[in-house]
Design a protein around this motif. Structure first.
Motif, short mmCIF file in Angstrom:
data_model
loop_
_atom_site.label_atom_id
_atom_site.label_comp_id
_atom_site.label_asym_id
_atom_site.label_seq_id
_atom_site.Cartn_x
_atom_site.Cartn_y
_atom_site.Cartn_z
N GLU A 69 0.83 -1.22 0.00
CA GLU A 69 0.00 0.00 0.00
C GLU A 69 0.86 1.26 0.00
OE1 GLU A 69 -3.29 0.48 2.67
OE2 GLU A 69 -3.95 -1.59 2.42
N TYR A 73 0.36 3.90 -2.84
CA TYR A 73 -0.53 5.01 -2.51
C TYR A 73 0.06 6.11 -1.61
CZ TYR A 73 -3.79 1.51 -4.21
OH TYR A 73 -4.41 0.56 -4.97
N SER A 121 -5.28 5.64 -0.55
CA SER A 121 -6.32 4.64 -0.86
C SER A 121 -7.28 4.43 0.31
CB SER A 121 -5.68 3.30 -1.24
OG SER A 121 -5.16 2.67 -0.10
#
Ligand SMILES: [Zn+2]
Length: 467
Positions: A69, A73, A121
C-alpha cells in the motif's frame, strides 16, 4: 479541542459537561466497536497463544500488505522505494529484505510531511494531534480499520491480564482536561457512560483534594484503573501514608504513556492490592508492547515489526539499552515504516520463552519516557506536560525546566510559525496546568543540550518536593 471550545467547555455547568462528553463518547464508541472490531479481537485473541510460526506468518502477511500500500498510494514512500529498485514482486517475495533497504523515518520528517506520507487509498475517518516527548505536536490521520485494530489489541491486553472481553467498570487518569482547571471542589471527574469509564482529572491531584478522589473511588469500585503512572502513584502514596483501606480491590492497574518506575509500582500495588501491568503504545499508532501475567513485556508481533538500534545507529545486542524503531500495522492511513519513535528499551540478556503461554519475544524494560513530574503549590503534582503543546504550531523542540515551585522556564527551538498568538496559547496552557501564581519565562533558543546518557529531558524538575 480549540482554545475557544476549551473555554466554553470549561465554563459550562457540570451536567452539560457530562452531556457533551457523552455525545462525543457515543460517536467514538460507534466508530470503535464495530463488527470488524469483534472480528479483529477474536483474531488477536487466537494469535496470543498461537505457535510462533503462525504469528510470524501473520506478521509477514501484514508487512506485505503495508509495504504494498505504501508503494502504491503514499507519495512519500513511493518516492523512496522506486529509486531503490523496490517492486511489488520484491515486496511479496521477501518483505523483510525490502524493509531493511528502507531508510529510517525520523520524527521531524513524520511531523512535517504527514500530508505526503498519507496513504491515499484509505479514507480519513479521524484526525488526531499528538505531542511527543519533544513537545512538538504532530497531525495524525486515521482510517477506521486502524482505529478498530488498535482498540481490539488494547482489549486483548485486558483479556490477557484477566479482565472480561466486555467493557469493565474502569477509571482512567489521562492528560485530558475535563473539569475546570481552577475547580476547588469535587467533582474532579466525569463519567463516560459508553466506555463505562470514570475519567478522573490528573490536574487536581492536590493533597487537599485526594480525600475526595478516594471517596469517589470507593463509591465507584472500579475493576480496572488505567492511565498515567505518575497520577495513580500520587493517589497511592496518599492512601498508604494515611493508612486507608479501600472498600474494593480492582482486578488490575494498567499504566501507559509514561515511564513506570519501580517505586511507583510498589506504592500502587500496596495501595490497591492488585498487580500493575505496563503497556506501551502510542497515539501515533505504534505497535504494542504489553505485560503478561508473568510480569514480562511481550512484543506484540501481530501489531508490527520491532527493530532495535544503538544510539550510533547500529543493530543493538542483548542487554543493550536500545532505541525502538517501529513498523506499524495499527496506522495504515499514515504509515509508519522503520519509524524512530524516540523511545528506549532495555533488551533482555537472554532469549527466553515466557512461561505464560505466549511465544512472542520479551524485553527487559521500557526505559524511554523520562517525563518528570512537576510540582506547584496551587496544583500539586503535575505529570505529562507534553499535552500543554497540543494544537500549537511552530515548535521544533522544547523543554520545560522547573527550578523552584514558583519558577518555570521553557526553552524552545521555534520556526516562523511560532508567533505571538502561539506564545500566548502556550502560556495559557501552562497556566491551566501549573497555576496562575508562579513565574513563567519562555525563551527561544538555538539549541537544547541533551542530558545524561544522551537523553533529551522534555521536563526537568531541579528541586526536591518537600511537603
Ligand atoms: Zn508472558
Amino acid at each position: 479541542m480549540g482554545k475557544l471550545q476549551e473555554k466554553i467547555y470549561n465554563n459550562l455547568p457540570y451536567p452539560f459537561k457530562f452531556i457533551l462528553l457523552n455525545i462525543k463518547a457515543f460517536q467514538n464508541s460507534k466508530q470503535r466497536y464495530t463488527k470488524e472490531f469483534d472480528k479483529y479481537l477474536q483474531e488477536y485473541i487466537g494469535l496470543w497463544n498461537a505457535d510462533i510460526k503462525v504469528i510470524k506468518e501473520y506478521q509477514k502477511e501484514k508487512l506485505i500488505g503495508l509495504l504494498s500500500e505504501a508503494y502504491q498510494y503514499s507519495e512519500w514512500y513511493s518516492s523512496i522505494m522506486k529509486p531503490l529498485g523496490i517492486t511489488i514482486k520484491a515486496i511479496e517475495e521477501n518483505p523483510y529484505e525490502v524493509l531493511q533497504k528502507m531508510p529510517i523515518l525520523k520524527k521531524t520528517e513524520r511531523k512535517t510531511s504527514a500530508d505526503t506520507i498519507v496513504n491515499t487509498s484509505r479514507k480519513t475517518d479521524a484526525v488526531g494531534y499528538t505531542s511527543g516527548t519533544s513537545g512538538a505536536p504532530t497531525i495524525n490521520y486515521l482510517d477506521s480499520e486502524s482505529i478498530n485494530r488498535s482498540f481490539a489489541l488494547w482489549r486483548r491486553f485486558h483479556k490477557v491480564i484477566g479482565l472480561d472481553t466486555q467493557k469493565v467498570r474502569q477509571v482512567r487518569f489521562s492528560g485530558r482536561l475535563m473539569v475546570r482547571p481552577d475547580a476547588k471542589k469535587p467533582p474532579f471527574w466525569v463519567y463516560n457512560y459508553f466506555e463505562r469509564q470514570l475519567l478522573m482529572s490528573t490536574y487536581h491531584l492536590k493533597e487537599s483534594n485526594l480525600g475526595h478522589y478516594v471517596k469517589k473511588l470507593n463509591d465507584f469500585k472500579p475493576l480496572l484503573l488505567d492511565g498515567y503512572p505518575s497520577a495513580i502513584y500520587i493517589l497511592s502514596r496518599f492512601i498508604n501514608e494515611n493508612n486507608i483501606t479501600l472498600d474494593f480491590t480492582p482486578k488490575a492497574i494498567a499504566v501507559t504513556a509514561e515511564t513506570l518506575y519501580d517505586y511507583q509500582r510498589l506504592e500502587m500495588e500496596k495501595a490497591f492490592k492488585c498487580h500493575v501491568f505496563n503497556q506501551y503504545a502510542s497515539s501515533e499508532g505504534s505497535p504494542f508492547i504489553t505485560e503478561c501475567t508473568e510480569g514480562n513485556l511481550h512484543l506484540n508481533l501481530d501489531s508490527g515489526v520491532f527493530e532495535f538500534i544503538t544510539t550510533d545507529g547500529k543493530k543493538a545486542k542483548p542487554g543493550d539499552v536500545a532505541q525502538l524503531m517501529v513498523t506499524s500495522f495499527t496506522n495504515l492511513k499514515t504509515p509508519l515504516i522503520r519509524y524512530n519513535i524516540e523511545d528506549t528499551i532495555l533488551l533482555s540478556e537472554k532469549e527466553i520463552v515466557c512461561p505464560c503461554g505466549c511465544a512472542t519475544p520479551i524485553i527487559e524494560k521500557l526505559t524511554g519516557r523520562e517525563d518528570d513530574i512537576l510540582w506547584t503549590e496551587e496544583k500539586g503534582y503535575v505529570g505529562r506536560m507534553d499535552t500543554a503543546y497540543k494544537g500549537l504550531e511552530g515548535i521544533v523542540k522544547s523543554q520545560i525546566i522547573q527550578e523552584s515551585p514558583q519558577e518555570i522556564i521553557v526553552n524552545l527551538i521555534a520556526d516562523q510559525k511560532f508567533d505571538e498568538s502561539m506564545q500566548e496559547s502556550l502560556l495559557h496552557n501552562l497556566k491551566t496546568r501549573l497555576g496562575e501564581n508562579i513565574s513563567y519565562q519562555i525563551n527561544t533558543v538555538e539549541d537544547i543540550p541533551l542530558g545524561p546518557n544522551g537523553k533529551f529531558d522534555a521536563v526537568k524538575r531541579n528541586f526536591k518536593i518537600k511537603l
